[in-house]
Design a protein around this motif. Structure first.
Motif, PDB file in Angstrom:
ATOM      1  N   LYS B 154       0.834  -1.209   0.000  1.00  0.00           N
ATOM      2  CA  LYS B 154       0.000   0.000   0.000  1.00  0.00           C
ATOM      3  C   LYS B 154       0.870   1.261   0.000  1.00  0.00           C
ATOM      4  O   LYS B 154       0.481   2.290  -0.551  1.00  0.00           O
ATOM      5  CB  LYS B 154      -0.917  -0.018   1.228  1.00  0.00           C
ATOM      6  N   TYR B 306      -6.189   2.173   3.347  1.00  0.00           N
ATOM      7  CA  TYR B 306      -7.264   2.954   2.729  1.00  0.00           C
ATOM      8  C   TYR B 306      -7.748   2.232   1.494  1.00  0.00           C
ATOM      9  O   TYR B 306      -7.054   1.379   0.944  1.00  0.00           O
ATOM     10  CB  TYR B 306      -6.768   4.364   2.343  1.00  0.00           C
ATOM     11  N   LYS B 307      -8.948   2.588   1.075  1.00  0.00           N
ATOM     12  CA  LYS B 307      -9.461   2.073  -0.202  1.00  0.00           C
ATOM     13  C   LYS B 307      -9.222   3.095  -1.312  1.00  0.00           C
ATOM     14  O   LYS B 307      -8.855   2.748  -2.414  1.00  0.00           O
ATOM     15  CB  LYS B 307     -10.953   1.757  -0.087  1.00  0.00           C
ATOM     16  N   ARG B 308      -9.428   4.387  -1.026  1.00  0.00           N
ATOM     17  CA  ARG B 308      -9.287   5.405  -2.064  1.00  0.00           C
ATOM     18  C   ARG B 308      -8.507   6.650  -1.615  1.00  0.00           C
ATOM     19  O   ARG B 308      -7.628   7.122  -2.312  1.00  0.00           O
ATOM     20  CB  ARG B 308     -10.677   5.864  -2.543  1.00  0.00           C
ATOM     21  N   GLY B 337     -10.551   3.551  -8.383  1.00  0.00           N
ATOM     22  CA  GLY B 337     -10.038   2.172  -8.419  1.00  0.00           C
ATOM     23  C   GLY B 337      -9.372   1.817  -9.735  1.00  0.00           C
ATOM     24  O   GLY B 337      -8.453   1.007  -9.771  1.00  0.00           O
ATOM     25  N   LEU B 351     -16.311   5.789  -0.779  1.00  0.00           N
ATOM     26  CA  LEU B 351     -15.154   5.027  -0.289  1.00  0.00           C
ATOM     27  C   LEU B 351     -14.102   5.959   0.309  1.00  0.00           C
ATOM     28  O   LEU B 351     -13.517   5.686   1.364  1.00  0.00           O
ATOM     29  CB  LEU B 351     -14.532   4.200  -1.424  1.00  0.00           C
ATOM     30  N   ASP B 355     -12.527   6.263   4.161  1.00  0.00           N
ATOM     31  CA  ASP B 355     -11.090   6.227   4.501  1.00  0.00           C
ATOM     32  C   ASP B 355     -10.712   7.342   5.471  1.00  0.00           C
ATOM     33  O   ASP B 355      -9.940   7.139   6.408  1.00  0.00           O
ATOM     34  CB  ASP B 355     -10.239   6.393   3.236  1.00  0.00           C
TER      35      ASP B 355
END
Lengths: 56, 436
Positions: B154, B306-308, B337, B351, B355
């Protein structure tokens, strides 16, 4: 009347910096609040994507 | 039609256009810049939203790149350097990156043990000092050769998001070229936003006898016998022809083609133009009445879970001029994404907000959303997705150049790339064309 081309608008919000009455709303694609908009045309010519035009 | 004459006509006042303009004026060329928008700088300007100064694109610039250009062309620009630059949140704790051996320290903090940290950092150093990895593998594939630790993976995703692309969509070779180019950069903020850089360059352009016309769209690029001869623009309701031996376009390449006529370009060039695609990024502008405790001690808080949304900036401690007195201005950034369309902006926004809440427990209580700004397509966070292949500064039309981050050599990105392209064009013009 001022219209936003929903296909061209990317939601950069530049036009909203030029609107004196906060009539340009939303994110992703901008929508004009018809009740607030005074048709002052301040937003016309501010769009990098040429998405805002005046329709007579 | 009314005519004016100059050596160089420049369409678009982004960093590429104004860099070329200022350098060419310094070399003695007469220059006219035209800009369709009511402000100059393109994706490097700062606009006022009820007292909050929101950047149209670039949030930070480099003293050694942008500052150096200003000093070279006599543009006055104040820059404030954050110290420290980054604070990372790793395993729920804060880690402030030291100014020296920064990435070694950050990789070390994310790795589960010294052996993993050494393995990853050795590979990192080899890629920087010996040979960059292949363009045929993604940055994520490169990292997975040395670790399967999601935090370290990440961390590399965070780094590539900083240049507007996901680690699994960026060629590893491109990433390391960019790291090498930017390694000596000192990142800095102009006190009232990055637009001050564009304003400073335009100030220098005007002092040297050039001009920038705003609200002045180009309508046609004139070509005769395969060579550019000038530009027709729309100014104050009338058309004016700017006659020039050199035309520099800071527009998206497809616009340059439309304005010149497809018949002037080779089929191969047109194919390359059609591949150009801006990277998307969603920026969230927030305000708060006081500094968020999470952001204490740093202007840039970076996430590893985090996702975004991968980071948040607080402009106010260093640049209180960016917001009304007593208010803080915060900006968080999210790369969708996939950088390729279609984009589901509503889902991406949900999203990203998740985060921010997850990484900053104090967020909802203190921060209030001002704007969500989306960059994509022609107005992307980068004009072209890094690593997919930029265009040359020279078009097939003699005397017609292209500047902007889509025309920079591999390894340059965003505002650095735009500036580099402007420098390269100014050097090439000086070699080929004499001022009248």
């Amino acid at each position: 009347m001022v219209v936003v081309d929903q296909e061209k608008c990317i939601g950069c919000q530049i036009c909203s910096a030029f609107c004196p009455v906060e009539a340009l709303e939303g994110y992703g694609v901008i929508e004009i609040n018809r009740e607030t908009c005074t048709e002052c045309l301040a937003c016309v010519g501010t769009c990098p994507m040429d998405a805002i035009t005046e329709v007579k | 039609m009314k005519q004016i004459k100059c050596d160089v006509a420049i369409i678009g006042s982004g960093i590429g256009g104004t860099t070329a303009a200022s350098l060419l004026l310094k070399k003695g060329y007469s220059v006219q810049v035209v800009e369709k928008l009511p402000f100059y700088g393109g994706r490097c300007q700062t606009l006022d939203h009820h007292g909050f100064r929101l950047n149209t694109g670039a949030a930070m610039i480099g003293d050694s790149i942008h500052g150096a250009l200003c000093r070279e062309v006599g543009a006055e620009l104040e820059l404030r350097v954050p110290n420290p630059v980054f604070k990372f949140r790793i395993r729920g704790k804060d880690f402030t990156a030291p100014p020296k051996r920064m990435w070694q320290a950050i990789i070390g903090a994310a790795a589960k043990d010294d052996a993993e940290a050494d393995r990853v950092f050795s590979a990192w150093m080899k890629a920087i000092t010996w040979a960059e990895p292949s363009y045929s593998m993604s940055m994520d594939d490169w990292a997975r050769q040395y670790t399967s630790n999601p935090l370290v993976l990440k961390l590399f995703h965070f780094l590539t998001c900083g240049i507007g692309v996901n680690s699994y969509e960026l060629p590893a070779g491109e990433f390391f070229r960019q790291i090498t180019q930017g390694a000596t950069m000192t990142w800095a903020y102009p006190p009232r936003g990055c637009g001050q850089f564009s304003d400073a360059l335009v100030g220098a352009i005007k002092r040297m006898g050039g001009d920038v016309w705003t609200r002045c769209p180009a309508v046609k690029i004139n070509v005769k016998n395969g060579a550019a001869t000038g530009v027709v623009v729309q100014k104050d309701g009338e058309q004016i022809e700017i006659v020039a031996q050199t035309v520099i376009s800071n527009m998206p390449p497809h616009r340059t083609v439309e304005m010149t006529g497809e018949e002037c370009f080779s089929p191969g060039y047109l194919k390359d133009v059609n591949k150009i695609l801006g990277s998307p990024m969603i920026c969230f502008e927030f305000m708060s009445d006081k500094q968020l405790p999470s952001l204490e001690g740093s202007s840039c808080y970076c996430f590893t879970e985090y996702k975004r949304a991968f980071m948040i900036l607080d402009f106010t401690p260093l640049c209180p001029e960016m917001s009304p007195k007593g208010k803080h201005l915060l900006e968080a950034a999210c790369v969708p994404g996939s950088v390729y369309p279609p984009y589901d902006i509503k889902r991406e926004v949900a999203l990203a907000l998740g985060d921010l809440r997850q990484n900053m427990p104090d967020f909802d209580k203190n921060a209030k959303l001002i704007k969500i700004r989306v960059a994509r397509g022609d107005w992307g966070v980068t004009g072209n997705i890094p690593g997919i292949g930029n265009l040359s500064i020279k078009t097939p039309v003699y005397g017609l150049y292209a500047v902007g981050d889509r025309s920079a050599p591999e390894g340059w990105w965003c505002s650095l790339a735009a500036l580099k392209s402007g420098r390269l064009v100014a050097e090439d013009v000086a070699k080929r064309f004499k001022p009248a």
